[in-house]
Enzyme design. Structure first.
Site, mmCIF file in Angstrom:
data_model
loop_
_atom_site.group_PDB
_atom_site.id
_atom_site.type_symbol
_atom_site.label_atom_id
_atom_site.label_comp_id
_atom_site.label_asym_id
_atom_site.label_seq_id
_atom_site.Cartn_x
_atom_site.Cartn_y
_atom_site.Cartn_z
ATOM 1 C CB SER A 109 -20.886 8.755 -15.154
ATOM 2 O OG SER A 109 -20.197 7.897 -14.291
ATOM 3 C CE LYS A 137 -21.649 7.310 -11.164
ATOM 4 N NZ LYS A 137 -20.891 6.632 -12.190
ATOM 5 C CE1 TYR A 154 -22.899 3.056 -11.196
ATOM 6 C CE2 TYR A 154 -21.335 1.321 -11.722
ATOM 7 C CZ TYR A 154 -21.630 2.660 -11.573
ATOM 8 O OH TYR A 154 -20.662 3.602 -11.819
ATOM 9 C CE1 TYR A 169 -16.904 10.808 -13.839
ATOM 10 C CE2 TYR A 169 -16.264 12.016 -15.783
ATOM 11 C CZ TYR A 169 -16.881 10.934 -15.194
ATOM 12 O OH TYR A 169 -17.460 9.980 -15.982
ATOM 13 C CB VAL A 180 -15.675 6.848 -18.834
ATOM 14 C CG1 VAL A 180 -15.170 7.515 -17.561
ATOM 15 C CG2 VAL A 180 -16.494 5.607 -18.516
HETATM 16 N N1 GLU Z 1 -19.498 2.322 -15.540
HETATM 17 C C1 GLU Z 1 -18.447 3.206 -15.178
HETATM 18 C C2 GLU Z 1 -17.844 2.794 -13.847
HETATM 19 O O1 GLU Z 1 -18.551 2.478 -12.948
HETATM 20 C C3 GLU Z 1 -18.974 4.603 -15.136
HETATM 21 C C4 GLU Z 1 -17.867 5.550 -15.006
HETATM 22 C C5 GLU Z 1 -18.141 6.919 -15.554
HETATM 23 O O2 GLU Z 1 -18.702 7.125 -16.630
HETATM 24 O O3 GLU Z 1 -17.746 7.816 -14.825
HETATM 25 O O4 GLU Z 1 -16.660 2.791 -13.682
#
Ligand code: GLU
Length: 304
Positions: free
Chosen positions: A61, A64, A189, A240, A258
């Site tokens: 993430s 992002k 993604y 989060y 994650v």
């Molecule tokens: N590729 C993970 C997903 O889409 C990213 C989640 C994360 O790192 O929060 O579930």
């Protein structure tokens, strides 16, 4: 500084056993939960590190933030934030209820999965390959590491098990928030999440954000205004549904993933990258959070 980092990593090691590696993406479950490392890049160009700083993990993430920067460069701030909101959420990162909370049915913010999928759909490129390559090259540029590549096993694993992300994307398509092929958008993604980095790479991204969008080479990558917006969203949404607590106790704009990484940007001071694949119940690196807490106290890093 080196001694401070060595001490903090050793003090925080016991926290790695308080967490668990992510298992909902099967390939991530193979990570070693005992790993803990940190890299610090100051805006003066000094670099310090401790623990397993060179451990490779997938960016997850933290991408992002990268895709948000690229989408802003491609489309401008105004357009991007007409397609995704700026509001934090107490729901989990892959929650579907998030998609019904905003009055315009746009995802609440770019740091949750739905928001990031919508952001990826805005990245320019004629083909999936072109979009994924643009993200990869942009990441190589802002980390100063031309060797960053995609971990194919993690990418395949995510693609195979990413049905919640598919559900989010189809729901958004149904509401007219994203256009085009859902599978193609998700492919980009998943590739963005599967880029393999070290704590040094993410510390370099943090340093660029700490430096208002300018690389250590003095090249401006994003505008000061875009950088300010991104850091603010990192504070409110980057960790989060534990972002509030993180802001109170640590007080540094940060984004976790994650894979166990946390990228942090201390305005006008330094970028920090930490890694520890064992995650707490909120999905943040258990040892990594502890390291940032101790470092923030020791060096008085809170922006508040
Ligand atoms: N590729 C993970 C997903 O889409 C990213 C989640 C994360 O790192 O929060 O579930």
């Amino acid at each position: 500084m080196k001694r401070i980092l060595d001490n903090i990593v050793e003090e925080c090691r016991p926290w790695t056993s308080k967490g668990e590696v992510a298992s909902y993406i099967p390939e991530l479950a193979k990570a070693n939960p005992d790993i803990l490392g940190i890299w610090v890049t100051t805006l003066g160009g000094e670099e310090y590190f401790a623990g397993e700083y060179d451990f490779k993990f997938t960016i997850q993430s933290i991408s992002k933030v990268v895709t948000l920067m690229l989408a802003i460069l491609d489309n401008g701030i105004e357009y991007v934030f007409s397609r995704v909101g700026m509001e934090p959420t107490e729901a989990s990162f892959n929650s579907i209820t998030n998609l019904d909370s905003h009055e315009e049915k746009i995802p609440l913010n770019p740091m949750i999965n739905a928001g990031a999928i919508a952001i990826v759909s805005l990245i320019h490129g004629d083909t999936i390959e072109e979009k994924a390559t643009r993200i990869l090259n942009f990441t190589r540029k802002i980390t100063g590491n031309p060797y960053i590549s995609i971990n194919d096993s993690v990418y395949e694993s995510e693609k195979k098990t990413g049905d919640r992300n598919r559900a989010l994307a189809y729901y958004m398509k149904g509401n007219g928030i994203i256009e085009g092929s859902v599978e193609e958008i998700l492919d980009v993604y998943f590739k963005a999440c599967s880029m393999e980095v070290t704590s040094k790479d993410i510390a370099r991204i943090g340093a660029m954000l700490a430096n208002d969008g300018v690389l250590l080479t003095n090249e401006r990558v994003i505008s000061r205004e875009a950088c300010r917006i991104i850091k603010t969203i990192m504070v409110t949404c980057g960790m989060y549904d534990a972002s509030g607590k993180f802001a109170v106790h640590i007080g540094i704009p940060a984004k976790s993933g994650v894979g166990g990484g946390i990228m942090a940007a201390v305005p006008r001071r330094m970028g920090i990258g930490v890694v520890g694949p064992a995650l707490n119940s909120k999905g943040n690196s258990s040892g990594g959070i502890k390291i940032l807490e101790k470092l923030s106290q020791e060096l008085d890093l809170s922006i508040f």
